[in-house]
Design an enzyme around this catalytic site. Structure first.
Site, PDB file in Angstrom:
ATOM      1  N   LEU A  74      10.816 -20.823  -3.656  1.00 37.10           N
ATOM      2  CA  LEU A  74      10.051 -19.926  -3.289  1.00 37.10           C
ATOM      3  C   LEU A  74       8.671 -19.846  -4.293  1.00 37.10           C
ATOM      4  CD1 LEU A  74       8.990 -17.227  -1.220  1.00 37.10           C
ATOM      5  CD2 LEU A  74      10.140 -16.111  -3.057  1.00 37.10           C
ATOM      6  N   TRP A 106       3.033   7.868  -2.041  1.00 41.14           N
ATOM      7  CA  TRP A 106       4.284   8.010  -2.307  1.00 41.14           C
ATOM      8  C   TRP A 106       4.747   8.914  -3.465  1.00 41.14           C
ATOM      9  CZ3 TRP A 106       7.503   7.229  -6.342  1.00 41.14           C
ATOM     10  CH2 TRP A 106       8.596   7.190  -6.414  1.00 41.14           C
ATOM     11  N   HIS A 123       2.997   3.429  -8.812  1.00 34.56           N
ATOM     12  CA  HIS A 123       2.760   2.044  -9.231  1.00 34.56           C
ATOM     13  C   HIS A 123       4.078   1.440  -9.775  1.00 34.56           C
ATOM     14  CE1 HIS A 123      -1.310   2.230  -7.704  1.00 34.56           C
ATOM     15  NE2 HIS A 123      -1.796   3.159  -8.770  1.00 34.56           N
ATOM     16  N   ASP A 138       0.828  -1.256   0.149  1.00 35.70           N
ATOM     17  CA  ASP A 138       0.101  -0.148  -0.077  1.00 35.70           C
ATOM     18  C   ASP A 138       0.803   1.427  -0.108  1.00 35.70           C
ATOM     19  OD1 ASP A 138      -2.497   1.496   0.107  1.00 35.70           O
ATOM     20  OD2 ASP A 138      -2.706   1.203   2.183  1.00 35.70           O
TER      21      ASP A 138
END
Length: 251
Positions: free
Chosen positions: A142, A36, A48, A31
């Site tokens: 991962l 920002w 983004h 978020d």
């Protein structure tokens, strides 16, 4: 309150968590991209785009620590309400990110998954994600799980419907329904529930994200916007997790 929030990161040399008690599954609400950008006089899209770089940074940090599953909340079912131009930009980011990073994800043995509803996604978005899933399907490291067009309330309603169909067809009695039936009907089926939830930007809510799965997760919030979120912040969240005692309702 201190136990919930991230403070000032320690120097990197002190920040790497112990190899003991690494969370198996970390979920992140990414978020603050727009705020920002606004704080720097930039358009929301710039936030983004910068946040996309953080995805790479944190994925590699999680992989180095030995985290098994990393779920990133990339686009919610409610985000369609945003301005059309912003939504269109967001829908292009998976294609751009994977075009740049897919080879390294393959080389790093990372497996890409998606958790969400495919029907509403543009073809170019879905094709990029499905190609990444295909190319990494046999990877065993991962699991990088993107929550895209995901909403937890819808997920639970759909799960109840699936279980209802089982009952209607006579394959399941109502008294046989238990937590395992619910969990196997969720979009996260096959993954453990998150051990740790991280949310950036200072918001103190979970925003319709994995409501069932987060029942006993440890929560960690920070005021840092997602584009500014570093490996050091990530490590601090893990170190805080390692300091906590998880009782699951016991003593």
């Amino acid at each position: 309150m201190k136990a919930l929030f991230g403070g000032t990161p320690k120097p990197a040399s002190e920040q790497v968590p112990s190899a003991d008690k690494i969370p198996q599954h970390i979920a992140v609400i990414m978020d603050g991209n727009g705020r920002w950008a606004k704080s720097r006089g930039l358009p929301r899209m710039a936030g983004h785009h910068s946040g996309m770089k953080t995805v790479k940074r944190i994925t590699m940090a999680a992989d180095r620590l030995g985290v098994k599953y990393l779920t990133l909340y990339a686009f919610s079912t409610e985000n369609w309400k945003r301005p059309k131009a912003e939504v269109e930009f967001l829908m292009k980011l998976p294609q751009e990110f994977l075009a740049i990073e897919l080879k390294e994800l393959v080389d790093k043995n990372v497996q890409v998954r998606m958790m969400g509803y495919k029907g509403d996604l543009p073809d170019h978005t879905l094709q990029a994600i499905e190609e990444a899933i295909r190319q990494t399907a046999n990877n065993t490291g991962l699991v990088l799980n993107f929550a895209i067009n995901y909403g937890s309330r819808k997920e639970m309603i759909e799960a109840v419907r699936l279980i209802g169909e089982e009952v209607k067809a006579g394959r399941l009695l109502p008294e046989q329904i238990d937590e395992s039936h619910m969990e196997s009907s969720l979009l996260s089926a096959g993954m453990p529930n998150p051990d740790l939830l991280i949310r950036t930007s200072g918001e103190l809510r979970i925003s319709n994200f994995m409501l069932w799965q987060l029942a006993y997760s440890e929560l960690w919030f920070t005021d840092v916007y997602w584009p500014e979120f570093t490996e050091e912040h990530f490590y601090e969240a893990v170190r805080e997790y390692q300091r906590r005692v998880r009782r699951y309702g016991g003593v």
